[in-house]
Design a protein around this motif. Structure first.
Motif, PDB file in Angstrom:
ATOM      1  N   THR A  10      64.652 -39.682 104.861  1.00  0.00           N
ATOM      2  CA  THR A  10      64.711 -38.457 104.917  1.00  0.00           C
ATOM      3  C   THR A  10      66.003 -38.017 104.168  1.00  0.00           C
ATOM      4  N   TRP A  12      66.388 -39.513 101.210  1.00  0.00           N
ATOM      5  CA  TRP A  12      65.961 -39.517  99.785  1.00  0.00           C
ATOM      6  C   TRP A  12      65.674 -38.137  99.230  1.00  0.00           C
ATOM      7  N   SER A  14      63.606 -35.211  97.612  1.00  0.00           N
ATOM      8  CA  SER A  14      62.347 -34.756  97.754  1.00  0.00           C
ATOM      9  C   SER A  14      61.441 -34.897  96.422  1.00  0.00           C
ATOM     10  N   TYR A  69      59.028 -38.192  99.578  1.00  0.00           N
ATOM     11  CA  TYR A  69      60.550 -38.537  99.314  1.00  0.00           C
ATOM     12  C   TYR A  69      60.590 -39.638  98.021  1.00  0.00           C
TER      13      TYR A  69
END
Length: 699
Positions: A10, A12, A14, A69
């Protein structure tokens, strides 16, 4: 999903993603590498291939919006997919005995699929090398901040470390995206191998992309050159008949004039208006070379069996004619050598021939000069026709560009209309779905009410047991602080029944537990039935009295005195260990008892298997707890808890570490001595039928 993987992913960047299977296929077409998340369902992708779906199925993405991601390195989604898939430990080595580089060579040569983890007894970080079909990528998480290092640098750092590394054998089964007309399974495996090889910098896959076939327009030229002995005529045309002796004189004259005119047409205005003699001379030379080629190959070409002179002659002919082209097609970037026959005057085509004749007709003085006739000074100083040819070329180029723009405009208009229709359809579909959702929610409320009346609890969603425990913390609290507490029990001022009635083990989670089911039970029911919760409750309620009632307060002081200090119990957490230069590393335990300041008091590992606890389980706890005790003087005890029993070798490991046995003179039972004044107790606990028994030490 592992909470550490969730936290990493999470973080990384989007990536934009459409909804449903179409969104997955779009990511696949773009060669996406990273993670996709639909609700509680996770998937990992590498170069557009879906490596696996976890905590759900591929159907959970059907017509659902999801998050994407993008991974900072392609090794991460492959590693995480393998970790979540789970595998078998095929081997375990000590890097001083078996260097990591030697194992890497063996695994690569054997076409291994899985990963190598170097983290045990390593202070600087965790190191991984992930393999698929022998191709490998490396990744490392270095230091207290878990700084990400990938590629060769990560492997070099790992190869320099000293510690224990394990080899995990993992089978990766690619998940087919419904509606995806991709290749068969074997082709997908090959693609995955290629993806890993490409990400790791494989030279072969880059080389394959550069080996393009020779175009159809180039090969005929080479074949004709070879067929003519290595030097094709620069001025002849395909219809020329050199065997006609009657037309020899006229043909030669016509060829000379045509060649001169054509060459002059290609010369910029500033050159051709000054002197036309060089063009004529060049044409004559080309004619002479052509005649020589038709009567035999040159001596140099005959001596070269490999045909190098064929290409040398071609290159010299092109260099001699490196004059700016006036062909409008060339002005758009099309190279002369990219079109068939453009390198040879005999293959100019009808348009060039027509322009040459027109130029000769409209400029008599130019033509006469080419045929050896003299011209007046006033005639030779006039501008020549290339200026008109340039203007015509620009006009043609603009016309073609205009046609291209109009075509693109029409295409965009059509695409806009299509998107508008799709938008209207989606809006209508959204309204229908919204209405359906309202109907289903109403039905669900009715079902809930009916189940509540019958004493049945309905869960909205589910979560794996390990994930649920990993996100749970327990707190020791009291209904009344003035009532019976552990402090008063320690001082002998409170009865056990009063303490149990007043004590509360409250839970706090990192997720919403309303409507959550775990292992087919509501979350709270699952938690209270778990062995982890049962051990924590036993340790803070029963163990204190067992030690006190058996007269072992002094011999187990590290345990007895620490129990009243317990404030929080962390499930499946880590303990930080300080190292040099202000950095630290962590050790993982299944249960960690902490005081109000967060200092570790007890650490414990659970054996949920029906198989007996082994030597390696006990030794692992000893190694990790020693590291914790060296940096934390608050540690009072380390526990190994098993649902079955302990192997004799496991009991021997505890005895050897604590110096126990018949000849032991220590007043402290099962004590791991670190220094003259510092140490902690090593305890082995058996859990059967919801009850816990202290096996080592024997009270």
């Amino acid at each position: 999903m592992d909470s550490e993987i969730i936290d990493a992913v999470t973080g990384w960047d989007s990536a934009p993603a459409e909804r449903g299977y179409g969104g997955l296929r779009s990511l696949a077409d773009d060669g996406f590498s990273g993670a996709v998340v639909a609700g509680m369902t996770w998937g990992f992708m590498l170069n557009g291939r879906l490596l696996g779906v976890f905590d759900g199925t591929i159907a959970d993405f059907d017509d659902e919006s999801f998050e994407a991601y993008r991974a900072p390195d392609p090794s991460l989604p492959l590693l995480y997919a393998m970790q979540e898939t789970g595998g078998d430990v095929r081997a375990q080595y000590y890097s001083e005995d078996t260097p990591l580089n030697d194992a890497n060579s063996t695994l690569s040569a054997g076409g291994f699929t899985g990963y190598v983890e170097l983290s045990e007894n390593v202070l600087s970080g965790d190191y991984y090398t992930v393999y698929h079909g022998g191709k490998s990528m490396s990744v490392a998480f270095v230091g207290n901040s878990s700084r990400l290092v990938t590629g060769d640098e990560a492997f070099e750092l790992a190869d320099d470390e000293i510690g224990i590394y394990k080899v995990y054998d993992v089978d990766i089964d690619l998940v087919e995206i419904p509606g995806d007309d991709g290749d068969d399974a074997s082709a997908e495996d090959d693609t995955t191998d290629a993806a890993v090889g490409g990400a790791a910098g494989g030279a072969d896959a880059e080389s394959d992309e550069q080996d393009e076939p020779v175009s159809d327009t180039e090969s005929p030229t080479i074949e004709r050159a070879e067929a003519n002995g290595g030097a094709e005529s620069a001025s002849s045309t395909p219809s020329a008949d050199t065997s006609n002796a009657d037309a020899t004189g006229a043909s030669a004259t016509e060829q000379t004039a045509s060649s001169t005119t054509d060459t002059a047409t290609q010369v910029p205005q500033a050159e051709s208006s000054t002197d036309d003699t060089p063009a004529s001379t060049t044409s004559a030379s080309a004619t002479t070379a052509d005649s020589g080629s038709k009567n035999g190959s040159s001596s140099d070409a005959d001596d070269d069996d490999d045909g190098d002179d064929v290409f040398s002659a071609e290159a010299e002919w092109r260099n001699a004619r490196s004059i700016p082209s006036l062909d409008p097609r060339d002005s758009e970037g099309e190279s002369v050598k990219d079109r068939p026959g453009k390198g040879r005057r005999g293959k100019q085509g009808p348009k060039r021939a027509k322009r040459s004749r027109s130029s000769s007709t409209q400029n008599p003085s130019k033509s006469s000069t080419s045929n050896g006739s003299s011209s007046s000074p006033s005639t030779s100083s006039k501008p020549t026709k290339p200026t008109s040819a340039v203007s015509a070329g620009k006009v043609q180029s603009l016309r073609e560009e205009l046609a291209s723009v109009k075509s693109e405009r029409d295409s965009l208009v059509s695409e806009r209309d299509t998107l508008q229709r799709e938008r209207d359809e989606y809006r209508q579909r959204a309204d229908e779905l919204e209405s359906r959702v309202e109907e289903l929610e109403s039905e669900l409320e009715d079902i809930r009410a009916e189940l509540d009346e019958n004493g049945v609890t309905l869960t909205d969603r589910s979560m794996p047991a390990d994930e649920a425990l990993r996100g749970t913390n327990l707190f020791v609290r009291y209904a009344k602080k003035s009532g019976a507490t552990l402090e008063k029990a320690h001082a002998g001022q409170a009865k056990q029944d009063d303490v149990v009635e007043n004590l509360r083990l409250e839970h706090h989670t990192t997720f919403d537990v309303e409507g959550l089911g775990v292992d087919g039970k509501p979350y709270e029911e699952f938690l209270h039935d778990s062995a982890e919760f049962g051990f924590a409750k036993w340790a803070v309620t029963d163990l204190l009295y067992e030690i006190g009632q058996t007269g072992n307060r002094s011999s187990l002081a590290g345990v007895f005195d620490s129990i009243p200090e317990v404030d929080r119990i962390e499930l499946y957490g880590t303990v930080s260990i300080p190292i040099d230069e202000g950095e630290s590393e962590s050790r993982r335990f299944d249960i960690i008892f902490r005081d109000q300041m967060g200092n570790p008091l007890f650490v414990a590992n659970m054996n949920d298997s029906r198989d007996p606890a082994t030597y390696s389980m006990v030794q692992q706890l000893i190694n990790d707890s020693k590291n914790v005790a060296d940096g934390n003087e608050t540690l009072g005890s380390a526990f190994v808890v098993t649902k079955s029993f302990f192997e004799p070798e496991a009991l021997e490991a505890a005895t050897e570490e604590t110096g126990g046995g018949l000849l032991s003179r220590s007043k402290r039972k099962s004590f791991v001595k670190l220094s003259r004044k510092q140490g902690y107790h090593l305890c082995l606990v058996e859990a059967r039928s919801g009850e816990f028994h202290l096996n080592v030490p024997d009270l």
